[in-house]
Write a protein that holds these residues in place. Structure first.
Motif, PDB file in Angstrom:
ATOM      1  N   UNK A 127       0.760  -1.176   0.032  1.00 56.75           N
ATOM      2  CA  UNK A 127      -0.103  -0.056  -0.220  1.00 56.75           C
ATOM      3  C   UNK A 127       0.721   1.319  -0.084  1.00 56.75           C
ATOM      4  N   UNK A 128       2.392   1.245   0.339  1.00 53.91           N
ATOM      5  CA  UNK A 128       3.044   2.166   0.419  1.00 53.91           C
ATOM      6  C   UNK A 128       3.461   2.738  -1.156  1.00 53.91           C
ATOM      7  N   UNK A 129       3.394   1.675  -1.832  1.00 53.90           N
ATOM      8  CA  UNK A 129       3.738   1.685  -3.431  1.00 53.90           C
ATOM      9  C   UNK A 129       2.817   2.570  -4.216  1.00 53.90           C
ATOM     10  N   UNK A 130       3.290   2.872  -5.279  1.00 51.38           N
ATOM     11  CA  UNK A 130       2.390   3.421  -6.579  1.00 51.38           C
ATOM     12  C   UNK A 130       1.978   2.174  -7.138  1.00 51.38           C
ATOM     13  N   UNK A 131       0.662   2.193  -7.772  1.00 52.37           N
ATOM     14  CA  UNK A 131       0.254   1.055  -8.785  1.00 52.37           C
ATOM     15  C   UNK A 131       1.123   0.831  -9.668  1.00 52.37           C
ATOM     16  N   UNK A 132       1.945   1.431 -10.179  1.00 56.46           N
ATOM     17  CA  UNK A 132       3.027   1.154 -11.173  1.00 56.46           C
ATOM     18  C   UNK A 132       4.033   0.160 -10.495  1.00 56.46           C
ATOM     19  N   UNK A 133       4.531   0.654  -9.324  1.00 53.11           N
ATOM     20  CA  UNK A 133       5.464  -0.303  -8.535  1.00 53.11           C
ATOM     21  C   UNK A 133       4.922  -1.676  -8.088  1.00 53.11           C
ATOM     22  N   UNK A 134       3.640  -1.476  -7.790  1.00 51.55           N
ATOM     23  CA  UNK A 134       2.831  -2.833  -7.497  1.00 51.55           C
ATOM     24  C   UNK A 134       2.763  -3.745  -8.804  1.00 51.55           C
ATOM     25  N   UNK A 135       2.472  -3.269  -9.965  1.00 50.51           N
ATOM     26  CA  UNK A 135       2.539  -3.893 -10.939  1.00 50.51           C
ATOM     27  C   UNK A 135       4.010  -4.479 -11.262  1.00 50.51           C
ATOM     28  N   UNK A 136       4.977  -3.565 -11.176  1.00 50.24           N
ATOM     29  CA  UNK A 136       6.247  -4.228 -11.207  1.00 50.24           C
ATOM     30  C   UNK A 136       6.853  -5.302 -10.441  1.00 50.24           C
ATOM     31  N   UNK A 137       6.372  -5.308  -9.155  1.00 48.99           N
ATOM     32  CA  UNK A 137       6.329  -6.395  -8.160  1.00 48.99           C
ATOM     33  C   UNK A 137       5.744  -7.618  -8.767  1.00 48.99           C
ATOM     34  N   UNK A 138       4.350  -7.628  -8.981  1.00 50.90           N
ATOM     35  CA  UNK A 138       3.581  -8.527  -9.565  1.00 50.90           C
ATOM     36  C   UNK A 138       4.263  -9.161 -10.724  1.00 50.90           C
ATOM     37  N   UNK A 139       4.849  -8.316 -11.896  1.00 50.49           N
ATOM     38  CA  UNK A 139       5.660  -9.064 -12.935  1.00 50.49           C
ATOM     39  C   UNK A 139       6.953  -9.744 -12.609  1.00 50.49           C
ATOM     40  N   UNK A 140       7.502  -9.302 -11.454  1.00 56.38           N
ATOM     41  CA  UNK A 140       8.623  -9.959 -11.095  1.00 56.38           C
ATOM     42  C   UNK A 140       8.282 -11.283 -10.069  1.00 56.38           C
ATOM     43  N   UNK A 141       7.045 -11.458  -9.660  1.00 63.79           N
ATOM     44  CA  UNK A 141       6.862 -12.640  -8.913  1.00 63.79           C
ATOM     45  C   UNK A 141       7.231 -14.026  -9.395  1.00 63.79           C
ATOM     46  N   UNK A 142       6.847 -14.358 -10.573  1.00 65.21           N
ATOM     47  CA  UNK A 142       7.338 -15.617 -11.263  1.00 65.21           C
ATOM     48  C   UNK A 142       8.868 -15.864 -11.277  1.00 65.21           C
ATOM     49  N   UNK A 143       9.615 -14.962 -11.490  1.00 57.59           N
ATOM     50  CA  UNK A 143      11.134 -15.129 -11.150  1.00 57.59           C
ATOM     51  C   UNK A 143      11.575 -15.252  -9.680  1.00 57.59           C
ATOM     52  N   UNK A 144      10.958 -14.412  -8.896  1.00 57.10           N
ATOM     53  CA  UNK A 144      11.073 -14.736  -7.479  1.00 57.10           C
ATOM     54  C   UNK A 144      10.967 -15.976  -6.735  1.00 57.10           C
ATOM     55  N   UNK A 145       9.685 -16.631  -7.194  1.00 56.90           N
ATOM     56  CA  UNK A 145       9.152 -17.688  -6.955  1.00 56.90           C
ATOM     57  C   UNK A 145      10.119 -18.925  -7.337  1.00 56.90           C
ATOM     58  N   UNK A 146      10.493 -18.745  -8.663  1.00 56.71           N
ATOM     59  CA  UNK A 146      11.486 -19.542  -9.041  1.00 56.71           C
ATOM     60  C   UNK A 146      12.924 -19.503  -8.394  1.00 56.71           C
ATOM     61  N   UNK A 147      13.441 -18.380  -8.272  1.00 57.72           N
ATOM     62  CA  UNK A 147      14.861 -18.246  -7.250  1.00 57.72           C
ATOM     63  C   UNK A 147      14.238 -18.872  -5.864  1.00 57.72           C
ATOM     64  N   UNK A 148      13.400 -18.532  -5.298  1.00 58.24           N
ATOM     65  CA  UNK A 148      13.225 -19.185  -4.044  1.00 58.24           C
ATOM     66  C   UNK A 148      12.769 -20.473  -3.837  1.00 58.24           C
ATOM     67  N   UNK A 149      12.498 -21.059  -5.082  1.00 57.42           N
ATOM     68  CA  UNK A 149      11.969 -22.775  -5.235  1.00 57.42           C
ATOM     69  C   UNK A 149      10.672 -22.994  -4.611  1.00 57.42           C
ATOM     70  N   UNK A 150       9.807 -21.745  -4.927  1.00 54.05           N
ATOM     71  CA  UNK A 150       8.296 -21.676  -4.347  1.00 54.05           C
ATOM     72  C   UNK A 150       7.278 -22.107  -5.346  1.00 54.05           C
ATOM     73  N   UNK A 151       6.351 -22.913  -5.276  1.00 53.36           N
ATOM     74  CA  UNK A 151       5.517 -23.383  -6.398  1.00 53.36           C
ATOM     75  C   UNK A 151       4.625 -22.142  -6.689  1.00 53.36           C
ATOM     76  N   UNK A 152       4.347 -21.533  -7.614  1.00 55.06           N
ATOM     77  CA  UNK A 152       3.505 -20.479  -7.753  1.00 55.06           C
ATOM     78  C   UNK A 152       2.093 -21.226  -7.563  1.00 55.06           C
ATOM     79  N   UNK A 153       0.991 -20.269  -7.219  1.00 55.32           N
ATOM     80  CA  UNK A 153      -0.379 -20.704  -7.086  1.00 55.32           C
ATOM     81  C   UNK A 153      -0.753 -21.138  -8.491  1.00 55.32           C
ATOM     82  N   UNK A 154      -1.925 -21.954  -8.833  1.00 55.88           N
ATOM     83  CA  UNK A 154      -2.453 -22.272  -9.883  1.00 55.88           C
ATOM     84  C   UNK A 154      -3.177 -21.130 -10.443  1.00 55.88           C
ATOM     85  N   UNK A 155      -3.403 -20.890 -11.754  1.00 57.71           N
ATOM     86  CA  UNK A 155      -3.877 -19.601 -12.208  1.00 57.71           C
ATOM     87  C   UNK A 155      -5.359 -19.699 -11.789  1.00 57.71           C
ATOM     88  N   UNK A 156      -5.677 -18.270 -11.554  1.00 59.75           N
ATOM     89  CA  UNK A 156      -7.356 -18.121 -11.251  1.00 59.75           C
ATOM     90  C   UNK A 156      -8.245 -18.529 -12.417  1.00 59.75           C
TER      91      UNK A 156
END
Length: 158
Positions: A127-156
């Motif tokens: 909530x402290x970030x701008x909408x554009x920054x939240x979108x950037x975090x969202x876009x980075x999640x697949x790479x971060x999940x892979x790096x952390x060896x976390x299985x991403x949730x199934x698509x909605x």
């Protein structure tokens, strides 16, 4: 302006290309901001409890492999979780020298509460970030999940 502590942790000026250093600093700082939302458990204890509840019952050696931790570390963590009533050890019926670790109802409840608390803490950070920054975090999640060896949730499902 960075604090003296941040200045010590950051690479020399002009090193915006220091992805490993910047990521380590950001992840460490985020972890500290979220840490208070772990139900009174350390990160290692919470991670082990989560693995036990999700995959248990497990042998301590299996838990060590999943958590990528040394056997003595897992032994200590399991003992601490057991002392708090969050896990229980039961003998392996096939091999009485071995044992299984499984989560208790109290362990599952604490884990769900900690996850909810952590999600609220992260929501506050986002909530402290701008909408554009939240979108950037969202876009980075697949790479971060892979790096952390976390299985991403199934698509909605729509």
């Amino acid at each position: 302006m960075p604090t003296a502590h941040e200045a010590d942790e950051r690479p020399a000026a002009g090193r915006d290309d220091d992805v490993p250093g910047r990521l380590a600093l950001a992840v460490g700082r985020l972890n500290r901001r979220i840490r208070s939302s772990t139900g009174g458990l350390s990160h290692g204890q919470l991670s082990a409890l989560s693995t036990i509840v999700r995959n248990g019952p497990l042998r301590p050696s299996e838990l060590a492999a999943i958590e990528v931790a040394a056997a003595p570390t897992i032994t200590r963590i399991v003992a601490e979780l057991e002392a708090r009533g969050l896990v229980e050890r039961t003998p392996d019926p096939q091999d009485r020298r071995s044992l299984f670790v499984s989560g208790t109802d109290a362990g599952t409840a604490l884990l769900l509460e900690a996850r909810s608390d952590r999600a609220r803490a992260v929501a506050g950070i986002l909530a402290e970030l701008s909408p554009e920054q939240v979108d950037a975090v969202r876009a980075a999640l697949p790479a971060l999940e892979q790096a952390a060896q976390v299985t991403p949730p199934p698509p909605a499902v729509s």
